[in-house]
Design a protein around this motif. Sequence first.
Motif, PDB file in Angstrom:
ATOM      1  N   VAL A 175       0.865  -1.170   0.000  1.00  0.00           N
ATOM      2  CA  VAL A 175       0.000   0.000   0.000  1.00  0.00           C
ATOM      3  C   VAL A 175       0.903   1.222   0.000  1.00  0.00           C
ATOM      4  CG1 VAL A 175      -1.699   1.302   1.335  1.00  0.00           C
ATOM      5  CG2 VAL A 175      -1.849  -1.198   1.224  1.00  0.00           C
TER       6      VAL A 175
ATOM      7  N   HIS B 281      -1.892   4.998   4.038  1.00  0.00           N
ATOM      8  CA  HIS B 281      -1.838   4.312   5.334  1.00  0.00           C
ATOM      9  C   HIS B 281      -2.795   4.906   6.351  1.00  0.00           C
ATOM     10  CE1 HIS B 281       2.328   2.220   4.781  1.00  0.00           C
ATOM     11  NE2 HIS B 281       1.539   2.056   3.750  1.00  0.00           N
TER      12      HIS B 281
ATOM     13  N   HIS C 233      -5.874  -3.921   7.171  1.00  0.00           N
ATOM     14  CA  HIS C 233      -4.902  -4.305   6.144  1.00  0.00           C
ATOM     15  C   HIS C 233      -5.486  -3.948   4.784  1.00  0.00           C
ATOM     16  CE1 HIS C 233      -1.765  -6.551   4.117  1.00  0.00           C
ATOM     17  NE2 HIS C 233      -1.193  -6.738   5.278  1.00  0.00           N
ATOM     18  N   GLY C 234      -4.680  -3.393   3.902  1.00  0.00           N
ATOM     19  CA  GLY C 234      -5.160  -2.956   2.594  1.00  0.00           C
ATOM     20  C   GLY C 234      -5.039  -4.006   1.504  1.00  0.00           C
TER      21      GLY C 234
ATOM     22  N   GLN D 207       1.673  -3.098   5.791  1.00  0.00           N
ATOM     23  CA  GLN D 207       0.813  -2.842   4.639  1.00  0.00           C
ATOM     24  C   GLN D 207       1.485  -3.354   3.363  1.00  0.00           C
ATOM     25  OE1 GLN D 207      -2.204  -2.184   4.575  1.00  0.00           O
ATOM     26  NE2 GLN D 207      -2.769  -1.001   6.357  1.00  0.00           N
TER      27      GLN D 207
END
Length: 196
Positions: free
Chosen positions: A139, A144, A151-152, A186
């Motif tokens: 990410v 962020h 969580h991306g 991330q």
Amino acid sequence: MTQKEPVIFSQVVEALFKHGIKERLDESTRRRLKTIGIDLDQPFLVAYSIPTWFAALRVCAEVLHPDLPSEQARYRIGRLVVDGYGQTTMGKAVFAMLRMLGWERSLTRISRGLQSGTNFLAARTRFLTDGSLEVIFEVMPEFHAALGSQHGIDPYFMNGTMDGMMALVGAPFESGKLQPIEPGSQHVVYLLRRRV
């Protein structure tokens, strides 16, 4: 200053629902999807939030692969998205270009490919001394704050999409192996070993 919101663009949602699984969803599932923000009876929105997209992946995994563990089901959904994306207008053009470039040059375009489907992901690749390929999806830092503790990246879905793309361009690697995920990170890392 406003936070940048991470989103999934409509062509990815179209790839899954219009092309990948087509008419395999019953009315009950369509209602579930509508409740979380994806109305299959209306034109697709320009973009969808990460919580909406992740919820849709969970629904699809449960409905299409009820006999599999969630991780394996989401991996298969990732493969379906690649197949479906290849049937979209943009996907046809992208895939034709990638096939023309070949797998090695295609690796340099992973981030650009991601950005046709999302606004928040980037990728890096590097060859290791044993000929394996390391692929990192991350990410971008400016997203962020908007994600907070969420969580991306769905690591299993992303593994499926990556393996699908590697197969598409004829890359000589086995299925990517997800490396241990650092808590709160991330990014996800995959190791792809060369086929023998």
